[in-house]
Design a protein around this motif. Structure first.
Motif, short mmCIF file in Angstrom:
data_model
loop_
_atom_site.label_atom_id
_atom_site.label_comp_id
_atom_site.label_asym_id
_atom_site.label_seq_id
_atom_site.Cartn_x
_atom_site.Cartn_y
_atom_site.Cartn_z
N ARG A 20 0.84 -1.19 0.00
CA ARG A 20 0.00 0.00 0.00
C ARG A 20 0.88 1.25 0.00
O ARG A 20 2.04 1.21 0.38
CB ARG A 20 -0.90 0.04 1.24
CG ARG A 20 -1.85 -1.14 1.37
CD ARG A 20 -3.00 -1.04 0.40
NE ARG A 20 -3.95 -2.11 0.59
CZ ARG A 20 -3.90 -3.28 -0.03
NH1 ARG A 20 -2.90 -3.54 -0.87
NH2 ARG A 20 -4.81 -4.21 0.18
N ASP A 22 0.42 5.67 0.85
CA ASP A 22 -0.48 6.71 1.35
C ASP A 22 -0.94 7.61 0.23
O ASP A 22 -0.15 8.07 -0.60
CB ASP A 22 0.22 7.57 2.42
CG ASP A 22 0.44 6.80 3.71
OD1 ASP A 22 -0.34 5.87 3.97
OD2 ASP A 22 1.40 7.12 4.43
N HIS A 26 -6.75 9.53 1.21
CA HIS A 26 -6.84 8.73 2.43
C HIS A 26 -6.44 9.54 3.65
O HIS A 26 -7.03 9.38 4.72
CB HIS A 26 -5.95 7.49 2.30
CG HIS A 26 -6.50 6.48 1.35
ND1 HIS A 26 -5.94 5.23 1.18
CD2 HIS A 26 -7.57 6.52 0.51
CE1 HIS A 26 -6.65 4.54 0.29
NE2 HIS A 26 -7.62 5.31 -0.14
N LYS A 27 -5.45 10.38 3.50
CA LYS A 27 -5.03 11.22 4.63
C LYS A 27 -6.14 12.18 5.03
O LYS A 27 -6.41 12.39 6.21
CB LYS A 27 -3.76 11.99 4.27
CG LYS A 27 -2.52 11.12 4.19
CD LYS A 27 -1.29 11.94 3.84
CE LYS A 27 -0.04 11.06 3.79
NZ LYS A 27 1.16 11.83 3.42
N GLU A 30 -8.87 10.16 6.67
CA GLU A 30 -8.46 9.77 8.02
C GLU A 30 -8.71 10.90 9.01
O GLU A 30 -9.25 10.67 10.10
CB GLU A 30 -6.97 9.41 8.03
CG GLU A 30 -6.46 9.00 9.41
CD GLU A 30 -4.97 8.70 9.40
OE1 GLU A 30 -4.48 8.17 10.40
OE2 GLU A 30 -4.29 9.01 8.40
N GLY A 56 -11.12 2.39 -3.23
CA GLY A 56 -10.21 2.34 -2.08
C GLY A 56 -10.86 2.43 -0.72
O GLY A 56 -10.16 2.58 0.29
N LYS A 57 -12.20 2.34 -0.64
CA LYS A 57 -12.89 2.50 0.64
C LYS A 57 -12.52 1.39 1.64
O LYS A 57 -12.20 1.66 2.79
CB LYS A 57 -14.41 2.52 0.43
CG LYS A 57 -14.92 3.62 -0.48
CD LYS A 57 -16.43 3.64 -0.53
CE LYS A 57 -17.05 2.37 -1.06
NZ LYS A 57 -16.67 2.07 -2.47
N ASN A 59 -9.94 -0.69 1.68
CA ASN A 59 -8.54 -0.64 2.09
C ASN A 59 -8.32 0.49 3.09
O ASN A 59 -7.55 0.34 4.05
CB ASN A 59 -7.63 -0.43 0.87
CG ASN A 59 -7.44 -1.70 0.08
OD1 ASN A 59 -7.53 -2.80 0.62
ND2 ASN A 59 -7.20 -1.56 -1.21
N PHE A 60 -9.00 1.61 2.87
CA PHE A 60 -8.88 2.72 3.81
C PHE A 60 -9.36 2.30 5.20
O PHE A 60 -8.70 2.57 6.21
CB PHE A 60 -9.69 3.93 3.33
CG PHE A 60 -9.87 4.97 4.39
CD1 PHE A 60 -8.83 5.81 4.76
CD2 PHE A 60 -11.09 5.08 5.07
CE1 PHE A 60 -8.99 6.75 5.77
CE2 PHE A 60 -11.26 6.02 6.07
CZ PHE A 60 -10.21 6.86 6.43
N ASN A 63 -6.88 -0.08 6.92
CA ASN A 63 -5.68 0.63 7.38
C ASN A 63 -5.99 1.55 8.56
O ASN A 63 -5.18 1.67 9.49
CB ASN A 63 -5.08 1.45 6.23
CG ASN A 63 -4.50 0.56 5.15
OD1 ASN A 63 -4.17 -0.60 5.39
ND2 ASN A 63 -4.40 1.08 3.94
N PHE A 64 -7.16 2.19 8.54
CA PHE A 64 -7.53 3.08 9.63
C PHE A 64 -7.67 2.30 10.93
O PHE A 64 -7.17 2.71 11.98
CB PHE A 64 -8.84 3.81 9.30
CG PHE A 64 -9.24 4.81 10.36
CD1 PHE A 64 -8.78 6.11 10.30
CD2 PHE A 64 -10.06 4.44 11.42
CE1 PHE A 64 -9.13 7.04 11.28
CE2 PHE A 64 -10.42 5.35 12.40
CZ PHE A 64 -9.94 6.66 12.33
N PHE A 207 -15.25 9.16 -1.91
CA PHE A 207 -14.14 8.58 -2.68
C PHE A 207 -14.58 8.53 -4.15
O PHE A 207 -15.42 7.73 -4.51
CB PHE A 207 -13.82 7.17 -2.19
CG PHE A 207 -12.94 7.12 -0.98
CD1 PHE A 207 -13.02 8.09 0.01
CD2 PHE A 207 -12.02 6.10 -0.81
CE1 PHE A 207 -12.21 8.06 1.14
CE2 PHE A 207 -11.20 6.05 0.31
CZ PHE A 207 -11.30 7.04 1.28
#
Length: 342
Positions: A20, A22, A26-27, A30, A56-57, A59-60, A63-64, A207
């Protein structure tokens, strides 16, 4: 009995799937989720995160949670951030049951929806959860947009947020906006219920697909994939042509129609199709496009990696013309024109 042969992806292709990088999107997302949690310390709120498939929802969210969730109880596995993924055809009762099951509580058969709702509220209040994430929220929306089921679900969410003081992040495709934006029903009593949820909702996180004209985002995405391929080169000796060039970006955008999940799939398949020691170039990427995109999301018959520049430009023009965002812009322009002439 003859055993079926199992086909596995190359180790490098499997490793690519795990990697992955960044993204600015996504930042920003977050920070907005963190803001939801912080703001809810005063009064619990709801926020929606939605967009098209493969933007990418999921995966976000993974990761979050990995970055921010702490385990409260090692035995039960309960975390201070809880993710509930809904299945198709969920009713408000099913919605409450899904939350309880994820928290390790098996609801008793025959329990009424109102009782389950109260049980959810009590459990959330007592175990110290900071955020409840509902993924695939669209599965809780009925086919009929003016259904009382939708109103009941919105009311259930409102009650859970109000009484448990736990914020909720609703995730899914764009249709979930109907749940909180009060635009699905004409019945005034239903609208009244929905406005109660709307008043507890922060601005959504969206997104979108990437626009080719958004050069900064496209460049950032290609730089991210370049970093991944640098790692693959050190580990497996895999190399790829310059991904930050305008030609590469145009072809990659056209093959994916701006959907980052599709970009990843084409690149993964290029790794799979490349011979050992072979650089991944336009010919390999063209084979990947034929294997993954042609006949699937791309029915144009134009391979962006092997076609002429003229055909590539035609393909880009067609995608832009019929994209969801283009249709939305055209609709907004038409509405503005009608207002001006009224």
């Amino acid at each position: 009995m003859i055993k079926k042969q199992k086909f596995k992806l190359k180790e490098a292709a499997l490793e690519f799937k795990k990697m992955r990088f960044d993204m600015i999107l996504h930042k920003n997302a977050e920070q907005k989720v963190i803001d939801l949690i912080k703001i809810s310390n005063d009064e619990a709120k709801v926020r929606a995160l939605y967009g098209s498939s493969h933007t990418g929802k999921s995966n976000f969210l993974k990761n979050f949670i990995k970055k921010h969730a702490d385990i409260i109880d090692q035995h039960s596995g309960i975390r201070d951030i809880v993710l509930v993924r809904l299945s198709s055809g969920v009713t408000p009762k099913d919605f409450c049951e899904a939350i309880l099951l994820q928290l390790g509580i098996k609801p008793k058969a025959g329990t009424k929806q109102s009782q389950l709702e109260n049980q959810v509220i009590e459990v959330l209040k007592n175990i110290g959860i900071e955020l409840l994430i509902i993924d695939e929220t669209q599965h809780a929306l009925p086919n009929k947009t003016n259904s009382k089921t939708t109103q009941k679900l919105a009311d259930t969410i409102k009650n859970i947020v109000d009484e448990s003081h736990v914020p909720i992040l609703l995730c899914g495709i764009s249709s979930i906006s109907k749940l909180i934006e009060n635009n699905f029903s004409r019945a005034s009593e239903i609208q009244l219920e929905e406005e109660q949820l709307f008043n507890r909702t922060l601005p959504p996180i969206e997104f979108n697909t990437i626009e080719l004209s958004d050069k900064d985002t496209m460049a950032a995405v290609m730089q991210g994939y370049t970093m991944i391929f640098d790692k693959l080169h050190r580990q497996y000796g895999i190399s790829i042509i310059k991904m930050t060039s305008a030609k590469f970006q145009a072809a990659m955008w056209a093959t994916s129609e701006g959907v980052i999940g599709r970009m990843a799939l084409v690149l993964q398949w290029a790794i799979e199709l490349a011979d050992e020691g072979q650089q991944i170039d336009f010919s390999v990427l063209g084979k990947a496009h034929d294997a993954i995109a042609t006949g699937g999301w791309d029915k144009s018959g134009i391979n962006p990696f092997t076609c002429s520049e003229v055909d590539l430009n035609k393909r880009i023009t067609t995608i832009n013309k019929f994209s969801k965002r283009a249709r939305l812009n055209a609709l907004n322009k038409a509405k503005s024109k009608m207002k001006e002439t009224a």
